[in-house]
Design a protein around this motif. Sequence first.
Motif, PDB file in Angstrom:
ATOM      1  N   THR A  54     -14.931   4.711  -4.220  1.00 32.12           N
ATOM      2  CA  THR A  54     -15.017   4.474  -5.653  1.00 32.12           C
ATOM      3  C   THR A  54     -13.687   4.788  -6.335  1.00 32.12           C
ATOM      4  N   ALA A  55     -13.072   5.901  -5.953  1.00 29.78           N
ATOM      5  CA  ALA A  55     -11.785   6.279  -6.537  1.00 29.78           C
ATOM      6  C   ALA A  55     -10.708   5.252  -6.207  1.00 29.78           C
ATOM      7  N   THR A  56     -10.702   4.783  -4.979  1.00 33.94           N
ATOM      8  CA  THR A  56      -9.718   3.779  -4.571  1.00 33.94           C
ATOM      9  C   THR A  56      -9.955   2.469  -5.309  1.00 33.94           C
ATOM     10  N   GLY A  62      -7.026  -0.608 -11.764  1.00 37.55           N
ATOM     11  CA  GLY A  62      -5.988  -0.244 -12.721  1.00 37.55           C
ATOM     12  C   GLY A  62      -4.655  -0.892 -12.396  1.00 37.55           C
ATOM     13  N   ILE A  63      -4.307  -0.892 -11.132  1.00 46.88           N
ATOM     14  CA  ILE A  63      -3.046  -1.511 -10.710  1.00 46.88           C
ATOM     15  C   ILE A  63      -3.080  -3.005 -10.990  1.00 46.88           C
ATOM     16  N   LEU A  64      -4.186  -3.659 -10.641  1.00 46.93           N
ATOM     17  CA  LEU A  64      -4.288  -5.102 -10.861  1.00 46.93           C
ATOM     18  C   LEU A  64      -4.320  -5.442 -12.342  1.00 46.93           C
ATOM     19  N   ALA A  65      -4.932  -4.577 -13.151  1.00 46.66           N
ATOM     20  CA  ALA A  65      -4.949  -4.804 -14.606  1.00 46.66           C
ATOM     21  C   ALA A  65      -3.539  -4.765 -15.173  1.00 46.66           C
TER      22      ALA A  65
END
Length: 69
Positions: A54-56, A62-65
């Motif tokens: 879930t954390a990953t 977030g990175i893709l956003a």
Amino acid sequence: MSETPVKELTYNQAFAELDSILKLMQSDQCDIDRLAALTRRATALIAECRARLTATDEELKGILAQLEN
């Protein structure tokens, strides 16, 4: 069954131990006297693996956003 605290295992180690426990529980060699301890350990391993996944997932979202901006 490992004595290492679940939080100290890598994801791969936790998953491998979970797989080993599952195979043992499905075998004819599963000692009924250890079944409760194996189930507790498996439950802890599942919870830790799920938390890390879930954390990953959240981190990757977030990175893709950031790439979309």
